[in-house]
Design a protein around this motif. Structure first.
Motif, PDB file in Angstrom:
ATOM      1  N   ASP A  44     106.261  51.570  73.228  1.00  0.00           N
ATOM      2  CA  ASP A  44     106.242  51.260  71.794  1.00  0.00           C
ATOM      3  C   ASP A  44     106.712  49.840  71.535  1.00  0.00           C
ATOM      4  O   ASP A  44     106.188  49.148  70.652  1.00  0.00           O
ATOM      5  CB  ASP A  44     107.112  52.248  71.016  1.00  0.00           C
ATOM      6  N   GLY A  48     104.025  47.500  69.659  1.00  0.00           N
ATOM      7  CA  GLY A  48     104.350  47.126  68.296  1.00  0.00           C
ATOM      8  C   GLY A  48     104.961  45.761  68.137  1.00  0.00           C
ATOM      9  O   GLY A  48     104.741  45.094  67.114  1.00  0.00           O
ATOM     10  N   PRO A 144     109.816  51.274  64.354  1.00  0.00           N
ATOM     11  CA  PRO A 144     108.533  51.809  63.899  1.00  0.00           C
ATOM     12  C   PRO A 144     108.503  52.011  62.389  1.00  0.00           C
ATOM     13  O   PRO A 144     109.534  52.260  61.757  1.00  0.00           O
ATOM     14  CB  PRO A 144     108.429  53.160  64.619  1.00  0.00           C
ATOM     15  N   TRP A 145     107.310  51.926  61.832  1.00  0.00           N
ATOM     16  CA  TRP A 145     107.129  52.264  60.426  1.00  0.00           C
ATOM     17  C   TRP A 145     107.322  53.765  60.260  1.00  0.00           C
ATOM     18  O   TRP A 145     106.782  54.559  61.027  1.00  0.00           O
ATOM     19  CB  TRP A 145     105.738  51.841  59.966  1.00  0.00           C
ATOM     20  N   ASP A 148     104.311  56.311  60.293  1.00  0.00           N
ATOM     21  CA  ASP A 148     103.373  56.115  61.392  1.00  0.00           C
ATOM     22  C   ASP A 148     102.687  57.397  61.859  1.00  0.00           C
ATOM     23  O   ASP A 148     101.701  57.331  62.585  1.00  0.00           O
ATOM     24  CB  ASP A 148     104.093  55.458  62.573  1.00  0.00           C
ATOM     25  N   HIS A 153     108.696  58.537  65.637  1.00  0.00           N
ATOM     26  CA  HIS A 153     108.592  57.241  64.958  1.00  0.00           C
ATOM     27  C   HIS A 153     109.180  57.331  63.553  1.00  0.00           C
ATOM     28  O   HIS A 153     109.824  56.386  63.081  1.00  0.00           O
ATOM     29  CB  HIS A 153     107.133  56.808  64.889  1.00  0.00           C
ATOM     30  N   PRO A 176     103.578  49.333  62.966  1.00  0.00           N
ATOM     31  CA  PRO A 176     102.745  50.525  63.107  1.00  0.00           C
ATOM     32  C   PRO A 176     102.263  50.680  64.554  1.00  0.00           C
ATOM     33  O   PRO A 176     102.023  49.690  65.244  1.00  0.00           O
ATOM     34  CB  PRO A 176     101.572  50.236  62.171  1.00  0.00           C
ATOM     35  N   TRP A 178     100.572  54.379  65.749  1.00  0.00           N
ATOM     36  CA  TRP A 178      99.478  55.338  65.608  1.00  0.00           C
ATOM     37  C   TRP A 178      98.728  55.182  64.293  1.00  0.00           C
ATOM     38  O   TRP A 178      97.630  55.723  64.138  1.00  0.00           O
ATOM     39  CB  TRP A 178     100.008  56.757  65.760  1.00  0.00           C
ATOM     40  N   THR A 179      99.284  54.429  63.356  1.00  0.00           N
ATOM     41  CA  THR A 179      98.590  54.178  62.091  1.00  0.00           C
ATOM     42  C   THR A 179      97.202  53.601  62.328  1.00  0.00           C
ATOM     43  O   THR A 179      96.228  53.963  61.649  1.00  0.00           O
ATOM     44  CB  THR A 179      99.417  53.205  61.228  1.00  0.00           C
ATOM     45  N   ALA A 190      99.046  52.770  54.411  1.00  0.00           N
ATOM     46  CA  ALA A 190     100.091  51.830  54.820  1.00  0.00           C
ATOM     47  C   ALA A 190     100.420  50.847  53.697  1.00  0.00           C
ATOM     48  O   ALA A 190      99.564  50.538  52.859  1.00  0.00           O
ATOM     49  CB  ALA A 190      99.666  51.073  56.071  1.00  0.00           C
TER      50      ALA A 190
END
Length: 451
Positions: A44, A48, A144-145, A148, A153, A176, A178-179, A190
């Motif tokens: 990640d 990211g 993470p957002w 997501d 996350h 993000p 998986w977005t 988003a």
């Protein structure tokens, strides 16, 4: 949000067309003493924020990567490997990837079971707080957002948002993962209005590409058997190997509303136990004792509530103005301090006209949003006489109604104020600072005791 990584997902070309229309602010590392990157799973951090980590290395900014889980459940249906074996493999991949991005980066692996950050949220909270404590100066926290779509996350994003609000000098960016896979750019979920971008050099992008390639367990099939498919195949990777990394700034936190204060005074007309509590009486005495002069010309108290401190200020100033966002406490304040003047005002927008040589901000700053706090500081500086002082006193324990914390407010005041504090009193329960105007000297110098 549910999704299946084995599905093709959104075409990267659709995102390319969309991103070309999105206005964004730039990401920069100037002014940051350190960067903390939170990764729920190994890779990640690379997907990211790999470019940002590489940029920090180039700029000489220390980076600490906080790995929450070992990612051992990435292939739950694999017939050829076990979760324990995957954990060992992914540990090595993570270490190699981080070294490629930033050779001097430090790492912490928390070891929470993959997929169980919700059940171990307290460990996430402690780990993020511990990582932030390692930094020097202002810190950029990257996580993470929260929207997501993966619950690990989400937990990491929520905890990071809370930590950034509570930690003085900490800024947050959310990335993000998986977005890109499940979201639809024609009707995106988003927060693109808060988008921030970091444009990567060719070398930084190449280091990110090489770091991702070290995650062989994720970018290539473990075998040809069903259940061993690549998690981040070429199509997924294309989302993350752009020349620009995309982040989201946190949603602005509003100041505490007038309605919430009105409701508080409806429940408790006296507000807080200002008269009966020894804590309150002692704190008030400490505040008054910290004033550097026996007498002031014109004082204003921001957020005066029921006027208990205001009444005491009338004994130390020729003219006193008390303000509060709510009307209810001002009726009591006028009875308690008949020699003072009171106005209802939502600060900083409704700042009263006048000049002051004493401004008192007691238990107010942490109810203001960061932008409103900054605007209030600007208002104080613009209306304070050269020989005036700002006295700020704030509770240091959690408050469910607060926007930030007493420590965060005190740190921001110290950062924005042109001169060092004349007085700074810190104890477990509250922090009090007396911030001087340009003509203020120490009490001893004013008394002629020091030349």
């Amino acid at each position: 949000m549910s999704f299946d990584h084995r599905e093709p997902g959104t075409d990267p070309a659709a995102w390319t067309a969309f991103l070309g229309t999105v206005p964004s602010g730039p990401v920069g590392l100037d002014g940051f003493g350190s960067v903390v990157v939170v990764a729920p799973h190994p890779d990640d951090e690379t997907l990211g924020a790999g470019g940002l980590i590489a940029r920090a290395a180039d700029d000489g900014v220390p980076v600490h990567v906080l790995l929450l889980t070992r990612g051992e459940h990435s292939h739950p249906d694999s017939p050829t490997t076990t979760a324990a074996d995957l954990a060992t493999v992914r540990d090595a991949e993570f270490a190699a990837a981080v070294r490629l991005l930033h050779p001097d980066a430090t790492v912490t692996s928390v070891g929470i079971p993959d997929g169980a950050t919700r059940e171990h949220r307290d460990r996430v909270v402690d780990a993020v707080a511990g990582a932030l404590a390692l930094g020097a100066g202002s810190t950029l926290l990257v996580a993470p957002w929260r929207g997501d779509g993966h619950r690990d996350h989400r937990i990491a994003g929520e905890v990071a948002e809370d930590a950034a609000r509570a930690a003085p000098g900490t800024s947050l960016l959310a990335y993000p993962i998986w977005t890109w896979h499940w979201d639809d750019p024609t009707a995106s979920a988003a927060p693109w209005a808060r988008a921030r971008t970091l444009r990567l050099t060719e070398d930084q992008l190449e280091r990110k590409r090489n770091a991702l390639a070290t995650y062989r367990s994720q970018v290539s099939p473990l075998s040809l058997a069903a259940g061993d498919e690549a998690i981040v195949d070429d199509r997924h990777a294309e989302h993350h190997l752009r020349t620009t990394e995309w982040f989201f700034a946190p949603e602005p936190v509003p100041s505490r509303s007038q309605a919430s204060f009105d409701a508080h005074y409806e429940r408790k007309p006296e507000g807080w136990d200002f008269d009966g509590s020894w804590y309150e009486r002692r704190k008030r005495a400490v505040t008054l004792a910290a004033l550097p002069r026996p007498r002031f010309r014109s004082a204003i108290e921001i957020g005066c509530a029921t006027g208990v401190l205001t009444a005491a200020l009338t004994e130390r100033a020729d003219a006193v103005l008390g303000t509060d966002i709510s009307a209810a406490p001002l009726e009591q304040a006028a009875r308690r301090a008949p020699d003072a003047r009171f106005v209802q005002a939502a600060l900083p927008a409704e700042w009263p006209s006048g000049r002051w040589d004493l401004v008192v901000m007691s238990e107010v700053g942490y109810y203001l949003s960061p932008s409103d706090l900054d605007a209030t500081i600007d208002r104080v500086l613009a209306s304070l006489d050269d020989d005036g002082v700002l006295v700020a006193c704030h509770w240091r324990h959690p408050d469910d109604e607060a926007v930030s914390s007493g420590d965060a407010v005190d740190a921001r005041l110290a950062e924005r104020w042109p001169r060092p504090a004349l007085v700074r009193h810190v104890e477990e329960d509250f922090v009090l600072s007396v911030l001087p105007g340009p003509a203020v000297r120490s009490v001893a110098r004013d008394e002629g005791l020091v030349r």
